[in-house]
Design an enzyme around this catalytic site. Sequence first.
Site, PDB file in Angstrom:
ATOM      1  N   LYS A  11       7.705   7.406  -1.557  1.00 31.27           N
ATOM      2  CA  LYS A  11       7.265   6.059  -1.124  1.00 31.27           C
ATOM      3  C   LYS A  11       7.414   5.972   0.392  1.00 31.27           C
ATOM      4  O   LYS A  11       7.177   6.953   1.086  1.00 31.27           O
ATOM      5  CB  LYS A  11       8.027   4.974  -1.892  1.00 31.27           C
ATOM      6  CG  LYS A  11       7.955   5.229  -3.407  1.00 31.27           C
ATOM      7  CD  LYS A  11       8.427   4.082  -4.248  1.00 31.27           C
ATOM      8  CE  LYS A  11       8.278   4.449  -5.728  1.00 31.27           C
ATOM      9  NZ  LYS A  11       8.599   3.368  -6.635  1.00 31.27           N
ATOM     10  N   HIS A  95      -1.031   4.301  -7.753  1.00 33.01           N
ATOM     11  CA  HIS A  95       0.344   3.884  -8.062  1.00 33.01           C
ATOM     12  C   HIS A  95       0.384   2.361  -8.234  1.00 33.01           C
ATOM     13  O   HIS A  95      -0.352   1.641  -7.571  1.00 33.01           O
ATOM     14  CB  HIS A  95       1.292   4.320  -6.933  1.00 33.01           C
ATOM     15  CG  HIS A  95       2.725   4.160  -7.305  1.00 33.01           C
ATOM     16  ND1 HIS A  95       3.372   2.947  -7.198  1.00 33.01           N
ATOM     17  CD2 HIS A  95       3.621   5.028  -7.809  1.00 33.01           C
ATOM     18  CE1 HIS A  95       4.615   3.097  -7.626  1.00 33.01           C
ATOM     19  NE2 HIS A  95       4.800   4.354  -8.000  1.00 33.01           N
ATOM     20  N   GLU A  97       2.307   0.224  -7.158  1.00 32.93           N
ATOM     21  CA  GLU A  97       2.552  -0.513  -5.904  1.00 32.93           C
ATOM     22  C   GLU A  97       1.253  -0.656  -5.109  1.00 32.93           C
ATOM     23  O   GLU A  97       1.046  -1.653  -4.421  1.00 32.93           O
ATOM     24  CB  GLU A  97       3.652   0.196  -5.089  1.00 32.93           C
ATOM     25  CG  GLU A  97       5.022  -0.053  -5.729  1.00 32.93           C
ATOM     26  CD  GLU A  97       6.023   1.073  -5.545  1.00 32.93           C
ATOM     27  OE1 GLU A  97       5.830   1.937  -4.671  1.00 32.93           O
ATOM     28  OE2 GLU A  97       7.017   1.100  -6.306  1.00 32.93           O
ATOM     29  N   GLU A 165       3.602   5.132 -15.880  1.00 32.32           N
ATOM     30  CA  GLU A 165       4.743   4.457 -15.242  1.00 32.32           C
ATOM     31  C   GLU A 165       4.735   2.985 -15.648  1.00 32.32           C
ATOM     32  O   GLU A 165       3.993   2.182 -15.068  1.00 32.32           O
ATOM     33  CB  GLU A 165       4.618   4.542 -13.712  1.00 32.32           C
ATOM     34  CG  GLU A 165       4.628   5.947 -13.177  1.00 32.32           C
ATOM     35  CD  GLU A 165       5.126   5.997 -11.738  1.00 32.32           C
ATOM     36  OE1 GLU A 165       6.044   6.770 -11.477  1.00 32.32           O
ATOM     37  OE2 GLU A 165       4.620   5.239 -10.878  1.00 32.32           O
TER      38      GLU A 165
HETATM   39  P1  13P Z   1      11.833   4.878  -9.515  1.00 33.56           P
HETATM   40  O1  13P Z   1      12.117   6.289 -10.010  1.00 33.56           O
HETATM   41  O2  13P Z   1      12.552   4.534  -8.270  1.00 33.56           O
HETATM   42  O3  13P Z   1      11.980   3.884 -10.622  1.00 33.56           O
HETATM   43  O4  13P Z   1      10.268   4.876  -9.113  1.00 33.56           O
HETATM   44  C1  13P Z   1       9.325   5.364 -10.002  1.00 33.56           C
HETATM   45  C2  13P Z   1       8.033   5.478  -9.297  1.00 33.56           C
HETATM   46  O5  13P Z   1       7.411   4.507  -8.939  1.00 33.56           O
HETATM   47  C3  13P Z   1       7.542   6.844  -9.014  1.00 33.56           C
HETATM   48  O6  13P Z   1       6.220   6.817  -8.591  1.00 33.56           O
END
Ligand code: 13P
Length: 254
Positions: A11, A95, A97, A165
Amino acid sequence: MRKPLIAGNWKMFKNAAEARTFIYAFKQAVADVKDREAVLCVPYTDLWAAAEALKGTPIGLGSQNVHWEAQGAFTGEISVGMLKEIGCQYAVVGHSERRQYFGETDTTVNKRTLAALAGGLTPITCIGETLQEREANKTFAVLERQIKEGLKGLPNPTAVVIAYEPVWAIGTGKTATPAQAQEAHAFVRQEFAKLYGTAAQSVRILYGGSVKPDNMGQLMSQGDIDGGLVGGASLEAESFAKIVKFEKAAAVTK
Ligand code: 13P
């Protein structure tokens, strides 16, 4: 056979100097790992330094997005060719996000996925339901739509990597139980088979959402979980190496 793939998604963490320090420690920690792939998906500004630091290792390099055009007036975007030149083999696409904060849709996810494949970059295309959607019993409908729209028209379907996810499990410490994750992964494979038939048996489906060294083994014991997309726990070399070196749990709690 589906070779396990464990990708770290950094990220917006780590500058280039921090990336070098991480890789120096990480490549030693996973030097004896042979039967699985490890990939680091780092910020754009780290790519060059990471590519240099990873030279001579089997560890893969990825970006966190990629545009569908080869070039043009698209401020802030990056092309497949630019990423390939640096030495990237992977790109995270769609993703949650990006979907949540930057207007990514199934249509743009599809364009990015197709462009990556056409240019020889492996897309790690993300899908997953929000908490609201899960509580409204819409998980399967959402996954079906994201697969039908986001993954349509693939010329070489086995070359894509899918990451399931669940949004409610990202960064929350709330991992899906192995059984919950397996149920979703089996559904994803079944929907992918509706589009691409037997290719679904070869496509790798990663789980993402609060993956940690102590839950990876149980997740990987599930028949349809082929690896992980790891956020927070990929930021520390020792913890990410432990995840990469998972051992399948002997007994899985259902
Ligand atoms: P976390 O492992 O911090 O929960 O994040 C997962 C993620 O968004 C990986 O792309």
